[in-house]
Design a protein around this motif. Structure first.
Motif, mmCIF file in Angstrom:
data_model
loop_
_atom_site.group_PDB
_atom_site.id
_atom_site.type_symbol
_atom_site.label_atom_id
_atom_site.label_comp_id
_atom_site.label_asym_id
_atom_site.label_seq_id
_atom_site.Cartn_x
_atom_site.Cartn_y
_atom_site.Cartn_z
ATOM 1 N N ALA A 89 7.897 -13.109 -3.752
ATOM 2 C CA ALA A 89 8.028 -11.802 -3.101
ATOM 3 C C ALA A 89 9.238 -11.058 -3.649
ATOM 4 N N LYS A 90 10.327 -11.780 -3.888
ATOM 5 C CA LYS A 90 11.522 -11.156 -4.456
ATOM 6 C C LYS A 90 11.202 -10.498 -5.795
ATOM 7 N N ASP A 91 10.477 -11.219 -6.656
ATOM 8 C CA ASP A 91 10.129 -10.666 -7.968
ATOM 9 C C ASP A 91 9.284 -9.402 -7.837
ATOM 10 N N LYS A 92 8.339 -9.434 -6.902
ATOM 11 C CA LYS A 92 7.495 -8.259 -6.682
ATOM 12 C C LYS A 92 8.310 -7.098 -6.120
ATOM 13 N N LEU A 93 9.241 -7.389 -5.217
ATOM 14 C CA LEU A 93 10.106 -6.339 -4.660
ATOM 15 C C LEU A 93 10.978 -5.717 -5.748
ATOM 16 N N LEU A 94 11.500 -6.550 -6.637
ATOM 17 C CA LEU A 94 12.319 -6.020 -7.736
ATOM 18 C C LEU A 94 11.498 -5.104 -8.642
ATOM 19 N N GLU A 95 10.235 -5.453 -8.860
ATOM 20 C CA GLU A 95 9.345 -4.571 -9.635
ATOM 21 C C GLU A 95 9.157 -3.235 -8.919
ATOM 22 N N LEU A 96 8.980 -3.289 -7.606
ATOM 23 C CA LEU A 96 8.791 -2.064 -6.827
ATOM 24 C C LEU A 96 10.045 -1.193 -6.852
ATOM 25 N N VAL A 97 11.221 -1.816 -6.845
ATOM 26 C CA VAL A 97 12.467 -1.044 -6.912
ATOM 27 C C VAL A 97 12.471 -0.187 -8.178
ATOM 28 N N LYS A 98 11.979 -0.744 -9.261
ATOM 29 C CA LYS A 98 11.995 -0.037 -10.550
ATOM 30 C C LYS A 98 10.746 0.821 -10.772
ATOM 31 N N GLY A 99 9.870 0.882 -9.773
ATOM 32 C CA GLY A 99 8.620 1.623 -9.899
ATOM 33 C C GLY A 99 8.799 3.126 -9.864
ATOM 34 N N ASP A 100 7.686 3.823 -9.977
ATOM 35 C CA ASP A 100 7.693 5.288 -10.068
ATOM 36 C C ASP A 100 7.699 5.998 -8.716
ATOM 37 N N ASN A 101 7.327 5.324 -7.651
ATOM 38 C CA ASN A 101 7.293 5.944 -6.328
ATOM 39 C C ASN A 101 8.613 5.650 -5.619
ATOM 40 N N TRP A 102 9.463 6.664 -5.489
ATOM 41 C CA TRP A 102 10.804 6.440 -4.963
ATOM 42 C C TRP A 102 10.795 5.977 -3.511
ATOM 43 N N GLU A 103 9.791 6.391 -2.733
ATOM 44 C CA GLU A 103 9.741 5.971 -1.331
ATOM 45 C C GLU A 103 9.462 4.478 -1.213
ATOM 46 N N ILE A 104 8.549 3.987 -2.038
ATOM 47 C CA ILE A 104 8.262 2.555 -2.053
ATOM 48 C C ILE A 104 9.464 1.800 -2.624
ATOM 49 N N SER A 105 10.103 2.365 -3.628
ATOM 50 C CA SER A 105 11.312 1.750 -4.194
ATOM 51 C C SER A 105 12.385 1.602 -3.122
#
Length: 173
Positions: free
Chosen positions: A35-51
C-alpha cells in the motif's frame, strides 16, 4: 493487496466521495509495504487531489521519510508551481525536525502560499541544526540572491534570512 486496502484505495480515488479524508486516514493506519508503494505512486500522480489524499494517508504510516522525499519532489517540480501551497500545507501532518533545508528552499523559491506556510514552519518547528545544515542553507540562500524569482520580496527575505543564518552559525562558534 487485501480487500480492505483495495476498498480504501477505491474510496480515496473516487472523485464523488465526500468522506475521502476519513478513508485516507484509515488507509494510512492500515497500510502495508504494498500500500505504501501505491500511495507513493499516487503522490507523484497527475491528480493533485488524489496526491494530497495519498500524502495524508502516508502521514499516518511509519514511512514518513519516504513520503517526505516524494512530497518535496512534487513541491519542487515546476509543473506544480500553482499547487505548491496544498502540498506544503499537508506537511503539518509530518515531523519536519530533520527537514530544515527543504522547508528553507520552499520559503525561498515557493509561490506566495507555499512560501508563507514555509515561513510559519521555520518559525514554529524545532529543527535539528548541524554545521552541514547551515552550509546547505547558505548555498540555497546564495543561489536565491543571484537568481531571485521575485525582486520585490528579496529585501523582506534578506531581512529575515540573514539574522537567522547568523544566529544558527553562532550556535556552533
Amino acid at each position: 493487496m487485501d480487500q480492505d486496502l483495495e476498498f480504501l484505495f477505491s474510496k480515496i480515488t473516487d472523485p464523488n466521495e465526500s468522506e475521502a479524508y476519513v478513508f485516507a486516514d484509515k488507509l494510512g493506519l492500515k497500510a502495508n509495504e504494498e500500500a505504501k508503494d501505491k500511495l507513493l505512486e499516487l503522490v507523484k500522480g497527475d491528480n493533485w487531489e488524489i496526491s494530497y489524499l495519498a500524502c495524508r494517508a502516508l502521514s499516518k504510516t511509519i514511512w514518513q521519510d519516504e513520503a517526505l522525499d516524494a512530497i518535496f519532489d512534487v513541491i519542487f517540480d515546476r509543473k506544480n508551481k500553482n499547487l505548491q501551497g496544498a502540498f506544503v500545507q499537508i506537511l503539518e501532518e509530518y515531523d519536519l525536525s530533520l527537514r530544515f533545508v527543504d522547508i528553507f528552499r520552499v520559503y525561498l523559491f515557493g509561490n506566495f502560499k507555499a512560501s508563507t506556510l514555509a515561513k510559519d514552519y521555520l518559525d514554529q518547528v524545532e529543527f535539528e541544526i548541524t554545521p552541514r545544515t547551515i552550509r546547505k542553507a547558505e548555498k540555497h540562500w546564495n543561489h536565491y540572491l543571484h537568481n531571485p524569482e521575485d525582486e520585490g520580496s528579496m529585501a523582506i527575505k534578506k531581512a529575515e534570512i540573514e539574522p537567522m543564518l547568523l544566529e544558527m552559525k553562532e550556535l556552533f562558534s
